[in-house]
Design an enzyme around this catalytic site. Structure first.
Site, PDB file in Angstrom:
ATOM      1  N   GLU A   9      -5.144  -4.958  10.802  1.00  0.00           N
ATOM      2  CA  GLU A   9      -4.119  -3.925  10.920  1.00  0.00           C
ATOM      3  C   GLU A   9      -4.330  -3.141  12.218  1.00  0.00           C
ATOM      4  O   GLU A   9      -5.124  -2.185  12.236  1.00  0.00           O
ATOM      5  CB  GLU A   9      -4.202  -2.965   9.732  1.00  0.00           C
ATOM      6  CG  GLU A   9      -3.951  -3.612   8.397  1.00  0.00           C
ATOM      7  CD  GLU A   9      -3.351  -2.615   7.419  1.00  0.00           C
ATOM      8  OE1 GLU A   9      -2.261  -2.870   6.929  1.00  0.00           O
ATOM      9  OE2 GLU A   9      -3.966  -1.562   7.181  1.00  0.00           O
ATOM     10  N   ASN A  46       0.870  -1.184   0.000  1.00  0.00           N
ATOM     11  CA  ASN A  46       0.000   0.000   0.000  1.00  0.00           C
ATOM     12  C   ASN A  46       0.903   1.229   0.000  1.00  0.00           C
ATOM     13  O   ASN A  46       1.474   1.584   1.026  1.00  0.00           O
ATOM     14  CB  ASN A  46      -0.889  -0.027   1.261  1.00  0.00           C
ATOM     15  CG  ASN A  46      -1.678   1.252   1.438  1.00  0.00           C
ATOM     16  OD1 ASN A  46      -1.811   2.047   0.505  1.00  0.00           O
ATOM     17  ND2 ASN A  46      -2.211   1.457   2.631  1.00  0.00           N
ATOM     18  N   GLU A  63      -6.676   4.696   7.881  1.00  0.00           N
ATOM     19  CA  GLU A  63      -6.542   6.124   7.546  1.00  0.00           C
ATOM     20  C   GLU A  63      -7.826   6.641   6.894  1.00  0.00           C
ATOM     21  O   GLU A  63      -8.230   7.781   7.109  1.00  0.00           O
ATOM     22  CB  GLU A  63      -5.312   6.325   6.638  1.00  0.00           C
ATOM     23  CG  GLU A  63      -4.020   6.164   7.434  1.00  0.00           C
ATOM     24  CD  GLU A  63      -2.849   5.614   6.648  1.00  0.00           C
ATOM     25  OE1 GLU A  63      -2.858   5.649   5.412  1.00  0.00           O
ATOM     26  OE2 GLU A  63      -1.901   5.114   7.305  1.00  0.00           O
ATOM     27  N   HIS A 108      -9.291   1.105   5.032  1.00  0.00           N
ATOM     28  CA  HIS A 108      -7.994   1.282   5.719  1.00  0.00           C
ATOM     29  C   HIS A 108      -8.211   2.224   6.903  1.00  0.00           C
ATOM     30  O   HIS A 108      -9.043   3.138   6.841  1.00  0.00           O
ATOM     31  CB  HIS A 108      -6.973   1.869   4.729  1.00  0.00           C
ATOM     32  CG  HIS A 108      -5.583   1.882   5.276  1.00  0.00           C
ATOM     33  ND1 HIS A 108      -5.148   2.847   6.143  1.00  0.00           N
ATOM     34  CD2 HIS A 108      -4.551   1.025   5.112  1.00  0.00           C
ATOM     35  CE1 HIS A 108      -3.891   2.596   6.480  1.00  0.00           C
ATOM     36  NE2 HIS A 108      -3.502   1.492   5.862  1.00  0.00           N
ATOM     37  N   GLY A 142       2.899  -1.132   4.226  1.00  0.00           N
ATOM     38  CA  GLY A 142       2.930   0.287   3.901  1.00  0.00           C
ATOM     39  C   GLY A 142       4.349   0.741   3.595  1.00  0.00           C
ATOM     40  O   GLY A 142       4.867   0.541   2.491  1.00  0.00           O
ATOM     41  N   SER A 168       3.718  -2.218  10.204  1.00  0.00           N
ATOM     42  CA  SER A 168       5.182  -2.214  10.315  1.00  0.00           C
ATOM     43  C   SER A 168       5.827  -3.557   9.962  1.00  0.00           C
ATOM     44  O   SER A 168       6.792  -3.969  10.597  1.00  0.00           O
ATOM     45  CB  SER A 168       5.618  -1.742  11.709  1.00  0.00           C
ATOM     46  OG  SER A 168       5.184  -0.405  11.925  1.00  0.00           O
ATOM     47  N   GLY A 228       2.735   2.291  10.532  1.00  0.00           N
ATOM     48  CA  GLY A 228       3.659   3.396  10.327  1.00  0.00           C
ATOM     49  C   GLY A 228       4.402   3.825  11.577  1.00  0.00           C
ATOM     50  O   GLY A 228       5.029   4.887  11.608  1.00  0.00           O
ATOM     51  N   LYS A 277       0.111   4.275  -0.340  1.00  0.00           N
ATOM     52  CA  LYS A 277      -0.555   5.486   0.195  1.00  0.00           C
ATOM     53  C   LYS A 277      -0.304   6.676  -0.744  1.00  0.00           C
ATOM     54  O   LYS A 277      -0.198   6.479  -1.948  1.00  0.00           O
ATOM     55  CB  LYS A 277      -0.079   5.768   1.619  1.00  0.00           C
ATOM     56  CG  LYS A 277      -0.120   4.528   2.504  1.00  0.00           C
ATOM     57  CD  LYS A 277       0.078   4.830   3.949  1.00  0.00           C
ATOM     58  CE  LYS A 277       0.208   3.532   4.713  1.00  0.00           C
ATOM     59  NZ  LYS A 277       0.160   3.705   6.145  1.00  0.00           N
TER      60      LYS A 277
HETATM   61  C1  PEP Z   1      -0.612   0.128   6.052  1.00  0.00           C
HETATM   62  O1  PEP Z   1      -0.721   1.319   5.900  1.00  0.00           O
HETATM   63  O2  PEP Z   1      -1.463  -0.646   5.600  1.00  0.00           O
HETATM   64  C2  PEP Z   1       0.566  -0.354   6.781  1.00  0.00           C
HETATM   65  C3  PEP Z   1       0.536  -1.565   7.235  1.00  0.00           C
HETATM   66  O3  PEP Z   1       1.603   0.542   6.932  1.00  0.00           O
HETATM   67  P1  PEP Z   1       3.054   0.235   7.570  1.00  0.00           P
HETATM   68  O4  PEP Z   1       3.531  -1.073   6.953  1.00  0.00           O
HETATM   69  O5  PEP Z   1       3.901   1.390   7.171  1.00  0.00           O
HETATM   70  O6  PEP Z   1       2.871   0.101   9.035  1.00  0.00           O
END
Ligand code: PEP
Length: 255
Positions: free
Chosen positions: A167, A9, A97, A95, A234, A213, A173, A11
């Site tokens: 998630e 992803n 966000e 998601h 992400g 992460s 993040g 973003k």
């Molecule tokens: C995401 O935004 O779906 C995500 C898992 O981000 P990150 O891997 O940066 O934590």
């Protein structure tokens, strides 16, 4: 046996040149991987061009969002038919966000989910608790309630075509990954929920991703858990070597 899926992803990151370079690099470097499903979800404006660059490769294209209505006066939105038209095989829905910043509710996610499935695209539906909710002991309640609300009205067949991503918001993040045991506990509970809502057979077949992460150096232990069938990535999906490392870790998992 469930086939692992690693989806990136991006973003709202990477410009046109860097997007194209990353896709071209991944097409080359991941060419030989045949036992893992791979997808990248770039910003919407680049989907058409990147779809062409991915054509004929083993990497699928995904959108980060799509709207539930087929067409009309919805300024700024993109329909499921449009994302399909430019080659998308996947759409990320709900998601955290989108939920936290853009006010998406379970009902909105559910409407989008039905539209995505009707368009013949694989939805990746995200659920997950905040740190406050985890600390209040509400993880199971929140994840179950988001899952039930988001998946409302699906047939068994539609559930089998839907990917779920757990998630935890506190792990997105932040560099703070859920431990494999923490992630597995929630994945196992989601599968139990699916079993009660659909059937044991259906629940056993649904792909459940973990996101939060995930990096090349923690992917193997997470993906080795029995109910973790891949990752939504992400930050680490923005660089060729880190995304490649995660896909290679998935490719080496034996379960
Ligand atoms: C995401 O935004 O779906 C995500 C898992 O981000 P990150 O891997 O940066 O934590």
């Amino acid at each position: 046996m469930r086939r692992l899926l690693i989806a990136g992803n991006w973003k709202m990151n990477l410009d046109r040149g860097h997007s194209l370079a990353l896709v071209q690099g991944l097409v080359e470097s991941l060419r030989s991987i045949s036992n893992v499903d791979i997808a990248v979800c770039p910003p919407a404006v680049y989907l058409g061009e990147l779809g062409k660059a991915l054509h004929g490769s083993n990497i699928g294209l995904g959108a980060q969002n799509a709207y539930s209505k087929p067409d009309g006066a919805y300024t700024g939105e993109i329909s499921c038919a449009m994302v399909k038209d430019v080659g998308c095989r996947y759409v990320i829905l709900g998601h955290s966000e989108r939920r936290a910043i853009f006010g998406e509710t379970d009902q909105m996610v559910n409407e989008k989910l039905h539209a995505v499935l009707a368009a013949g695209i694989t939805p990746i539906v995200c659920v997950g608790e905040t740190l406050q909710e985890r600390e209040a002991g509400k993880t199971q309640q929140v994840v179950r309630s988001q899952s039930i609300g988001s998946l409302k009205g699906l047939s068994h067949d539609q559930m089998l075509k839907t990917v779920l991503a757990y998630e935890p918001v506190w792990a997105i993040g932040t560099g703070k990954t859920a431990t494999p045991a923490q992630a597995e506990e929630v994945h196992e509970d989601i599968r139990t929920l699916l079993e009660s809502q659909f059937s044991k057979e259906t629940a056993q077949k649904v792909i459940l991703l973990y996101g939060g992460s995930v990096k090349a150096d923690n992917a193997l232990e997470l993906l080795s858990e029995p109910n973790i069938d891949g990752a939504l990535v992400g930050g680490a999906s923005l660089k060729q070597d880190s995304f490649e490392g995660i896909v290679r870790a998935a490719s080496s998992v034996n379960k």
